[in-house]
Every structure is written in structure tokens, then in C-alpha cells.
Design an enzyme around this catalytic site. Sequence first.
Site, PDB file in Angstrom:
ATOM      1  N   ARG A 117       0.917  -1.052  -0.086  1.00  0.00           N
ATOM      2  CA  ARG A 117      -0.029   0.099  -0.003  1.00  0.00           C
ATOM      3  C   ARG A 117       0.926   1.254   0.077  1.00  0.00           C
ATOM      4  NH1 ARG A 117      -2.645   0.981   5.534  1.00  0.00           N
ATOM      5  NH2 ARG A 117      -1.009   2.899   5.550  1.00  0.00           N
ATOM      6  N   HIS A 130      -3.971   4.647   4.138  1.00  0.00           N
ATOM      7  CA  HIS A 130      -5.180   3.626   4.158  1.00  0.00           C
ATOM      8  C   HIS A 130      -6.551   4.190   3.644  1.00  0.00           C
ATOM      9  CE1 HIS A 130      -8.233   0.832   5.455  1.00  0.00           C
ATOM     10  NE2 HIS A 130      -8.832   1.672   6.200  1.00  0.00           N
ATOM     11  N   TYR A 188       2.578   6.187  11.995  1.00  0.00           N
ATOM     12  CA  TYR A 188       2.913   4.781  12.449  1.00  0.00           C
ATOM     13  C   TYR A 188       3.783   3.970  11.537  1.00  0.00           C
ATOM     14  CZ  TYR A 188      -0.915   3.936   8.904  1.00  0.00           C
ATOM     15  OH  TYR A 188      -1.480   3.948   7.651  1.00  0.00           O
TER      16      TYR A 188
END
Length: 560
Positions: free
Chosen positions: A280, A284, A293
Site C-alpha cells: 500500500r 489507508h 505509524y
Amino acid sequence: MSEMTDITAPTPAVGDGGPDMVQLLTPEGQRVANAAAADYAHYVEDLTDEDMRGLYRDLVLIRRVDTEATALQRQGELGIWASLLGQEAAQVGSGRAMKKQDYAFPTYREHGVAWCRGVDPLNLLGLFRGVNHGGWDPNEKNFHLYTIVIGAQTLHATGYAMGIQRDGAVGTGDQDRDAAVIAYFGDGATSQGDVSESFVFAAVNNAPIVFFCQNNQWAISEPNDRQTRIPLYQRARGFGFPGVRVDGNDVLAVYAVTKHALEEARSGQGPFLVEAWTYRMGSHTTSDDPTKYRVSAPLLPGYGRSEGEEGLRDMLDVTLHALDVMEKLKLKKPIIVGHSMGGMIAAEMAAIAHTEIGKLCLLAPAGLWLDDHPIADIFAKLPYELPPLLFHDAEAGRRILTAGGGDMGDIEFLKQFLVMNARRLGMAGKLLFPIPDRGLAGRLYRITAKTLIVWGKKDLLIPPVYGDAFKKAISKSKVVRIAKAGHAVGQEKPARNKNGIPRAADTSCTVSGSLNRPASTKPASRSHWLSTIMCKSSCIGPFSMVVVLPLNCPHLTPSM
Ligand SMILES: Cc1ncc(C[n+]2csc(CCOP(=O)(O)OP(=O)(O)O)c2C)c(N)n1
Ligand SMILES: [Mg+2]
């Protein structure tokens, strides 16, 4: 199709998908076939040049659609958008492998599959604008509506597949009638009960279904290692059906493997799991900020397949380069973690740009020199001398160093090592050779970041006494000594994965999971921070540094 070049793909490293991963294209787009591809390569033989251009066109167009939708969200026209950036090949390859009569059950990210099923991209937007529940007729397109409830569609898909079976549209030999279902889901979804339940139902009913897992290595902020201990494709075996890992960034390999899997399902062979190994590249969704993160583990130019080392002449160049990259990634006050030479670079960064660094963690850093405690010349060591030098448990260390395949007694291994060592000497030698002292001692006083210094009690390369020297020179610092650990302290004592040997071995691992506490917030406690750092540092190679990413390492770009 065009002629295939007669070369064999290099076996992908563990962090790049491992030796079982089917590949028909190199990351550079060169046509190859690795050993794992033997059963699948023939599926692309009939593709014409026009077919190839068609696949490329799909990839480009769907990326464009994705970019536009992201822009629309930023303009306030959409409430949210789930980008497919990085997953185009997994979606186009599998979407184009379907027959008209096959039926797909997507998640919320399968815009590329929607494109292949003939859904007008405009009709994808309504759901994300909040004006409808999905803007197409599923039964017209054989493409179900998007499903937000993670994993739920795998049950719907399994039920649908059992329905097809009961309608007698499986295994008849009629190419235009036999049908299969394909259910899309993510790596995170495999942790849902629904997915396991659908595997059980599909298996015992021999349902004509392909479970297509796009492993983009993240479930929002949860990395793969929080979802599974084994590669996901291996799960299928436990349920009693085949599972294959394919390079999800390789449109041809995905096409071939999915075509095979769908044929098996249509002809009555039952379910099949395809794990498309991808990444990815973006957030998100547009509501997410992955810099909070994600850990970037850069490879210093000169390491792995990176390039550009000739542009870095000395410590100052290296430090400024790392700071440039940090800036380019728009990382604000990141935690910088560095091991050994990486620790030396991290300390230099924190000394030079002392207001820009949030926190600092130095794992057995190089950079100081104590006449009474000389540091061994690592470039003069042969492979078999490294495990006892770098690890407290030499045998476990040897396994870590050779887990990507390789035998230290083998002459080929030695040759490769010597070439790599010479290249490292060309780069790392500028900082470490013959004595790893480039004046850092005189600059450490500038470090204002809170600094954790970690040392393996059994470090034979840079003795633990150096920890005291660093502590003395850095005002807000603490030393933690780890029992039963040598110089490769992060690899030898990863906090979360106690037996993390295979994972730890991949020194070119690009992204190593998440920091549980975002860099910008206070860690819950020092021990929490330590365990997080130890876990992360176990995933990166020695001498790497966490957080910044060199832009001139082409194979690292997916992690951006
Ligand atoms: C049952 C359920 N639990 C939690 C969520 C919140 N949620 C939305 S996306 C997501 C992560 C899914 O990750 P993955 O399956 O890897 O798919 P990806 O988004 O990476 O494509 C979660 C937990 C949800 N939508 N449904
Ligand atoms: Mg995912």
C-alpha cells in the site's frame, strides 16, 4: 506475445516475497520466469502485443482515476477515498483473468477490478460522496457492491459460489457456462472469523471460489506481523486447498496465477487462495496519516541495490543526505533509530539538526574511539568469522545471517560476500575505516533529543564501555544493557518476536512494521518504547537506520 528474455529471475528475498513467489516480470519490467512460475508461465503465452498494451493502458488509466478521486476528496467533493495506489497490477491482472460469467466480490478498494468489470469510474464515487450505497447493478456487471465490513464479502462470495455449483454451472466442460467466484480481501481481513469460516465452508463444499488476498502489508496501522506468523498463502493448506503467493506488482504473473486458479474453480477442483504480495504505497484512506505509524528503514546508498554512493564523500554528506530524505518525507520530529554505523549517522543527524529530531535511539552505535578498547575491523572479516563477532549466540547468528539462503562454506557464497564487502568498503569505509572516528565525540554535546542507548552486554565488536562514553556526552540520555546479546542486539533480542530469525535475516527489508505509539506522541513508558524499538530494529538490517528513506534506492520507493 513478445519474445521472452532467457534469464531467470533472481529469487526474491524474504522481505520481497520469498522464494515461493511467482514472478514473470522483474521490478524493472523485464520478462523473466523464476522457478515458482514454472506452472503458470504458459498462461501468458497467448497474449498479443495488443493485449499487453491493453494491460498497460488499464494500469495507467486506473491510477489516473485514483489520483483524480483523491483530488476530489481533497477538494471536499468526496467524504473519503480508499486509494489503490500500488495495487493496480494485482487488480488489473486478476480482473482481466476473469471470464464474463465469473462473479467478483470486492472490498472497498477494488477500483481496478471494477474497471475491468466495466463499471464506469464515475459510478464508484457515489458511495464515497455519501449519496448512494454503490452506483452500479451488481448482476449486470457480475461485480458485487463494495463491502466495508472487513471480510464479510468472503462469506457472501462462498454462498454465491455454492449457489453456482447447485445451479450446475461448474465442471460441465462448457467453457461459456462454467463459472467461478472471486472474493477480494486484504491481509488484515484474514484475522477476521468470517474469512476463516468462508475457507472452511468453501473447502468442505468444494465451492468454485478463488480467494484473492491483496497483501498490501498493512491493515490501516497494523503491519503483517500483527496478523500472522506464517505467509498468508500457506494458510490455505490447513483448510485443505491450494495457496499460491504471486508478485502482486507483476501484472502478468497475477494474470497467470489467477487464470489458473479460476480455471481450477470452474472445472470443479474447488477453492484456491491467491496471495498477491504488494504494498500500500499511500495512506489507508484519505482520513489516515501513515507517517504516524510507518517506519521507514532506509538503506544507505551503496547497500543492497541502491546507488548514488559516489555522491556521498564523507560523514557530513551522509548526514545531510539523511536529513534531506527526512525532510522530503515530511517527517516532523521523528524518532530516529540507528544501529552500529546507522547509530553513528543517527547521532550525527541529531547533533547537526538538533531541533528537528524527536527522539533518538542508538543501538550499539559506532563513531567513538577509545584507545584502550579498540574496535575490530569488520571489513577484514570473512563470513564465518562474523556470527561469533556479532552475536552472543553464534549459531543463532549464523542462521540469521544465512536465512535468505546461503552456506558460509560454499565458495559461491564467499564470492558474493567479498563483492558485497568491497562495495560496502567503498561506502561504509568512508565512515568506519580504518578507525570509526570522524569527530562525532566533539559534536555529541549538541544533541538535545531524549536519547536511549542500547548495548548488548556481550558486544565483542564495540564493547559496552562505549555506551558509557555516549551517555556521558549526551545530556538527556540513558543506557540500557541487554543480557545475552551481542553487537547485533536488535536482531538477537527482538522484543515481540522472540524467535524472529527468518524475519530478521533480510537486511534489505524496507518497511518494518509500525511504531505502536506514533512518533509524535509520548510513548507509554520507557520499557514500551524500548520493546517497540527492539522489535522494529530486529526487522531491519544491521547498520540501517529507521525513519528516513533514501530516495535514490529504487527498490525502496514502494515504501513511500
Ligand atoms: C468488521 C470490521 N472491523 C473493523 C473495520 C475497520 N476497518 C476498516 S479497513 C480495516 C483494515 C483492513 O485491512 P486489510 O484487510 O489489510 O485491507 P486494506 O485496507 O489494507 O486493503 C479495518 C480494521 C471494519 N470496516 N470492519
Ligand atoms: Mg491490507
